[in-house]
Design an enzyme around this catalytic site. Structure first.
Site, PDB file in Angstrom:
ATOM      1  N   ASP A   2       0.828  -1.198   0.000  1.00  0.00           N
ATOM      2  CA  ASP A   2       0.000   0.000   0.000  1.00  0.00           C
ATOM      3  C   ASP A   2       0.868   1.257   0.000  1.00  0.00           C
ATOM      4  OD1 ASP A   2      -2.669   1.256   0.310  1.00  0.00           O
ATOM      5  OD2 ASP A   2      -1.926   1.868   2.277  1.00  0.00           O
ATOM      6  N   GLU A  57       1.673  -0.135  -5.082  1.00  0.00           N
ATOM      7  CA  GLU A  57       0.823   1.005  -5.423  1.00  0.00           C
ATOM      8  C   GLU A  57       1.719   2.247  -5.450  1.00  0.00           C
ATOM      9  OE1 GLU A  57      -3.313   3.098  -3.864  1.00  0.00           O
ATOM     10  OE2 GLU A  57      -1.791   2.521  -2.396  1.00  0.00           O
TER      11      GLU A  57
END
Length: 557
Positions: free
Chosen positions: A205, A246
């Protein structure tokens, strides 16, 4: 290279399916999805052709950010089941030929995490340096906040110690100090724990924020060294595990996170291509997407882009110019309640395209034929919509629609007791659900199954060399992928009018003795000779996948 070599990097031609356990399937009727329920749906995913399941956060959490605010990196939220339930889910998925990866959310914790509870208790607490603090009042950082509707600074003052802590996201999510060797060890131990339980890697993330050294006074070292160390750790523990990052940055910055020697992230989401695709859709003109694909930097053969139409978050348009973003807003989200943070959309594709089945299919044909690994968000395969009444990103995190029953077959609990409100209207479970789609050979679900099978049968798409084909019609995107003496020619018409495209084949495109031209989506075959011109007719929003096959190469199509 042989086709058997493609198994060495399984994720280069995988089909990844992102799901949120709490909204996927509820087994015990409490209105919240759980691992036991999701396990009952693994055969559905295997039948569809999914090869890798990506789990959104399932860890213990106060649920102030839909599970991304974590209080225990080693546990399972009690609402979703137990560690035993998770292990059975992973084991069953592997038995059905699917790997499982999970969100690695270690750029911050919940403010209720025991580490932060200790850290804020006093300035000399051993956990103080697990987080990033400053004693002097911070400057105005309102322009740096990720969620401008909720926060006006990336620093918040802690009352007890009178110092400010860093949080790039919400104030209840303090950032970890990743320059602290003890914190790094804790992150590695957590990764090792989940690998031992059977995970095949992680979706990392917010990688740039994870490696952020803002506010750290002492020498933190090169953050990319840390990412390389994590990759080495992952490879030592599980040789074929993957790090999918990401990284929503311009290409020239994004490629740095692959590493100079392909030794950092294995894969990265291609946010730039996604945004330009929506601009091309809004214009009915493929040139914006074509230019972006032409500018896409080359990467090491052992690295890969992850392509997507819709993710679990806002559909961000932050890399577009203001005027371009407004074009997309005007076309697909003209109402304020369809937009979020002034930079993105809180919608799914089918409602944005007015439910036009041909246009929807064209977009997914594009997804599976672009160079890279396709990623689906749960419900995309049946054409689910969004619930605009839900706040922000939660609009697309609605219960999976299995049947046309009151609670969509997601749960036996009544609709008002579900973890999230259902989609209503034309894209709700009464009109869009798995059971009805499985019975309809013309459904989007059936079409997605065909796309997935063709993609898996075409290693050219995950492993081959990509190049654009010049066409005089600006509405048509034409490209080719070449691998192992096989070539795929792929065409997509972004316009509402039919188009015809002619491609002069180069020397070597067709074997000297002639080849076989196969339409992979129409299951037709024809002979083709050297020097011929390939003429392709495309209906409105049409698409074609054509392979020139070498006779006797051992392929069936």
């Amino acid at each position: 290279m042989r086709v058997t070599d493609t198994s060495d990097l399984w994720w280069k031609n995988a089909v990844i399916y992102c799901l949120d356990i709490e909204t996927f399937c509820d087994s015990d009727g409490d209105g919240v999805g759980d691992f036991a329920g999701a396990a009952q749906r693994l055969d559905y995913l295997a039948e569809l052709g999914i090869t890798c399941i990506w789990l959104m956060p399932f860890y213990p959490s106060p649920q102030r950010d839909d599970g991304y605010d974590i209080v225990d990196f080693y546990g399972v939220d009690g609402r979703l089941g137990s560690l035993g339930d998770l292990v059975e889910f992973i084991r069953t998925a592997k038995d059905r030929g699917m790997r499982v990866i999970a969100d690695l959310v270690v750029n911050h914790t919940s403010d209720q995490h025991p580490w932060f509870t200790q850290a804020r208790s006093s300035k000399d607490n051993p956990y103080r340096d697990f987080y990033v603090w400053r004693s002097d009042p911070p400057p105005d950082t309102s322009s740096e906040v990720v969620f401008p509707d909720k926060e006006n600074s990336i620093w918040s003052k802690d009352r007890k110690t009178g110092e400010w802590y860093l949080h790039r996201f919400y104030s209840h999510q303090p950032d970890l100090n990743v320059s602290n060797p003890i914190v790094r060890d804790e992150i590695a131990k957590a990764m090792g724990f989940w690998l031992e339980l059977g995970l095949s890697g992680f979706r990392v993330d917010a990688v740039p924020f994870f490696l952020e050294t803002k506010g750290i006074d002492h020498q933190a070292g090169d953050p990319h060294d840390y990412l390389r160390n994590l990759r080495r750790f992952l490879s030592r523990r599980t040789g074929d595990a993957v790090l999918l990052g990401e990284v929503n940055l311009p290409y020239e910055q994004q490629v740095e996170f692959f590493g100079d020697a392909a030794d950092e992230l294995n894969m990265q989401f291609d946010f730039v291509t996604m945004q330009q695709m929506y601009l091309s859709l809004a214009r009915g003109d493929a040139r914006a997407l074509a230019r972006t694909l032409a500018d896409r930097p080359s990467i090491d053969p052992d690295s890969q882009w992850a392509t997507f139409v819709r993710n679990h978050d806002e559909l961000t348009l932050d890399k577009l110019l203001d005027s371009e973003r407004q074009e997309v807003f005007d076309a697909f989200g003209p109402e304020k309640n369809m937009q979020v943070y002034g930079r993105g959309l809180k919608r799914r594709l089918p409602p944005m395209l007015g439910g036009d089945p041909q246009r929807i299919r064209m977009v997914y044909s594009l997804l599976f034929s672009l160079p890279g690994t396709p990623v689906l968000f749960y419900g995309e395969e049946i054409g689910m919509g969004e619930n605009l009444a839900a706040e922000g990103r939660l609009a697309v995190r609605t219960p999976m629609q299995w049947t046309d029953e009151d609670s969509a077959g997601f749960s036996s609990a009544p609709p008002d007791k579900l973890v999230a409100p259902l989609v209503e209207g034309d894209f709700g479970p009464g009109q869009v659900n798995v059971v009805a789609a499985r019975r309809d050979p013309s459904s989007l679900l059936s079409f997605m199954g065909i796309l997935i099978r063709r993609y898996r049968e075409c290693p050219e798409l995950g492993w081959g060399t990509f190049s654009l084909i010049d066409t005089p019609n600006p509405a048509v995107l034409a490209h080719r992928c070449d691998w192992e003496e096989n070539s795929l020619f792929i065409f997509h018409n972004f316009a509402a009018e039919p188009a015809e495209v002619s491609v002069k084949l180069n020397d070597g495109d067709v074997p000297s003795g002639g080849g076989i031209l196969t339409d992979l989506l129409e299951d037709t075959r024809a002979e083709i000779q050297p020097g011929e011109t390939l003429t392709v007719e495309l209906p409105a929003y049409g698409y074609r996948w054509l392979r020139i096959q070498v006779p006797g190469a051992g392929r069936l199509w």
